[in-house]
Write an enzyme that holds these catalytic residues in place. Structure first.
Site, PDB file in Angstrom:
ATOM      1  N   ASN A   7     -38.559  29.167   7.408  1.00  0.00           N
ATOM      2  CA  ASN A   7     -38.456  28.096   8.387  1.00  0.00           C
ATOM      3  C   ASN A   7     -38.063  26.834   7.615  1.00  0.00           C
ATOM      4  OD1 ASN A   7     -38.846  26.082  10.245  1.00  0.00           O
ATOM      5  ND2 ASN A   7     -40.920  26.697  10.814  1.00  0.00           N
ATOM      6  N   ARG A  89     -36.131  31.077  11.288  1.00  0.00           N
ATOM      7  CA  ARG A  89     -36.359  30.317  12.510  1.00  0.00           C
ATOM      8  C   ARG A  89     -35.177  29.370  12.664  1.00  0.00           C
ATOM      9  NH1 ARG A  89     -39.781  24.957  13.458  1.00  0.00           N
ATOM     10  NH2 ARG A  89     -39.619  24.932  15.716  1.00  0.00           N
ATOM     11  N   HIS A 178     -40.135  25.844  21.274  1.00  0.00           N
ATOM     12  CA  HIS A 178     -41.368  26.637  21.074  1.00  0.00           C
ATOM     13  C   HIS A 178     -41.275  27.994  21.775  1.00  0.00           C
ATOM     14  CE1 HIS A 178     -43.770  22.602  20.791  1.00  0.00           C
ATOM     15  NE2 HIS A 178     -43.475  23.027  19.582  1.00  0.00           N
ATOM     16  N   ARG A 239     -44.496  11.627  19.501  1.00  0.00           N
ATOM     17  CA  ARG A 239     -43.368  11.549  20.448  1.00  0.00           C
ATOM     18  C   ARG A 239     -43.849  11.078  21.818  1.00  0.00           C
ATOM     19  NH1 ARG A 239     -41.254  17.545  19.312  1.00  0.00           N
ATOM     20  NH2 ARG A 239     -42.007  17.473  17.185  1.00  0.00           N
ATOM     21  N   GLU A 382     -45.803  32.620  15.149  1.00  0.00           N
ATOM     22  CA  GLU A 382     -44.338  32.644  15.275  1.00  0.00           C
ATOM     23  C   GLU A 382     -43.691  33.458  14.156  1.00  0.00           C
ATOM     24  OE1 GLU A 382     -45.089  28.419  15.861  1.00  0.00           O
ATOM     25  OE2 GLU A 382     -43.184  28.337  16.941  1.00  0.00           O
TER      26      GLU A 382
END
Ligand code: ADP
Length: 395
Positions: A7, A89, A178, A239, A382
């Site tokens: 990743n 990823r 996601h 965010r 993941e």
């Protein structure tokens, strides 16, 4: 089969080596400060290795990862040939990919075409792919996209109500992110409930630094809260999530900000950090609120409220829901966050067992026996999904 999962971020690289015969994690680690100086933290079982190493680019970082995996002391393989595949990823697959794929030149070109849509993420993802090609020539590589799971959303969910030509010209629409996590926890939740995923309506809440909710209908994404970019939707660590777009131009004008300034502000200085002025980390926020910090309390309340409202929208989108599922750093660990969010769902017939909710990081159904809707904690994984997809693409 041993699969290396990578990743790659702009200055970091997370990795795991998994033995897919038994899905055992052999080693994992993190390279940080790539392009600055370079730091590696590697873990294999109870063996740990940390070092400052020169990483001018991702190729250098991947080389150190392979060295760490091969090391006589803290390594786990004898030869690089033992790594039979790499799974990457990739954040943005645009409308090109609705599933994982083996990487070839055409796929790389499509990932490159999506760089415009994810300028911070796709370029390092591609650099990681190229680095692996160079250092492990001939080893098959797969791309697993954050956006792929959400490609089943219907136009009414993914279109923005702006001139249609902008969608045609620039592909401006909701993509959602996601996806790997939402897919995994939906499948695990179904297995945990002993029901086929295809028969369930689930609301999955991935609550980490970045956070999103997904409406999963029969195992397929029907809607999700992140949008064209991962900035839309929930209040997050740093965010803003949803905000009136007119407020953005207003702020730019009043504060003399450029597009870059305001994007930085909305991505890095907003969310619960911006409101509380304390931290983006929920452990710090919960502590500050307990000590009477009113802004920390407000930031937390805003977070619960927004997650609950979004989940409520999805209960409508799905016309009912069998379960709400919590995952990722906050969802798996914060007893308080889960309790507060679930307190908005009594109208859906959800009642929570506080003792069962008092758990961290394991699969649990914390609804009461008489509850009409279930509330689950399902830790996400993941990397395992990436390794599984990579393996099945090569079968
Ligand atoms: P990322 O999006 O970076 O992958 P994670 O899913 O790892 O994020 O979530 C990280 C966040 O999880 C932390 O910032 C923190 O807010 C939250 N978190 C972790 N442990 C706890 C805890 N015990 N209680 C509350 N929040 C926690």
């Amino acid at each position: 089969m041993k699969v290396l999962v990578l990743n790659c971020g702009s200055s970091s690289l997370k990795y795991q080596l998994l033995d897919m015969e038994n899905e055992n994690l052999l080693a994992k680690g993190l390279c940080e400060r790539i392009g600055i100086d370079g730091r590696l933290a590697h873990q294999a079982g109870d063996k740990e290795y940390k070092a400052d190493l020169p990483m001018p680019d991702h190729t250098a970082a991947v080389r150190f990862v392979l060295d760490a995996l091969l090391d006589k002391g803290h390594g786990v393989i004898k030869s690089i040939d033992e790594v039979q595949a790499a799974g990457h990823r990739v954040v943005h697959g645009g409308e090109h990919f609705s599933g994982s794929v083996l990487i070839d030149e055409k796929v790389k070109k499509a990932i490159e075409d999506c760089c415009d849509l994810a300028p911070l993420h796709n370029p390092p993802n591609l650099i990681g792919i190229n680095a692996c090609e160079k250092l492990m020539p001939g080893v098959p590589q797969a791309a697993v996209f954050d956006t792929a799971f959400h490609q089943t959303m219907p136009p009414k969910a993914y279109l923005y109500a702006i001139p249609y030509e902008l969608y045609e010209k620039y592909k401006i629409r909701k993509y959602g992110f996601h996806g790997t996590s939402h897919r995994y926890v939906a499948e695990r939740a179904a297995a945990f409930m002993g029901r086929p995923c295809g028969s369930l309506k689930l609301i999955t809440c991935h609550l980490g630094n970045g956070a999103s909710v997904c409406a999963v209908n029969g195992g397929k994404s029907a809607d999700t809260s992140m949008g064209f970019t991962p900035l839309q939707g929930l209040v997050m660590g740093t965010r803003s999530g949803d905000i009136d777009p007119a407020a953005v131009s207003f702020i730019m004008e009043k504060e003399g900000m450029t597009v870059k300034d305001v994007e930085g502000m909305l991505n890095k200085k907003s969310g619960v950090l911006g409101v509380s002025g304390v931290s983006s980390d929920f452990r710090d926020l919960e502590k500050a609120a307990e000590e009477g910090n009113a802004r920390a309390e407000t930031a937390l309340e805003m977070f619960y409220y927004k997650v609950a409202k979004t989940a409520g929208e999805y209960a409508a989108a799905l016309n009912g829901a069998d379960a709400v599922v919590f995952t990722a750093g906050i969802g798996e660990n914060s007893v308080l966050v889960r309790k507060k969010i679930c307190s908005y769902f009594t109208h859906l017939g959800l009642t929570v067992d506080d003792d069962k909710n008092n758990c961290r990081g394991r699969e649990v159904d914390f609804s009461t026996a008489g509850s009409k809707m279930k509330a689950l904690v399902i830790p996400t994984n993941e990397e395992l999904v990436i390794a599984r997809d990579t393996k099945s693409l090569l079968a």
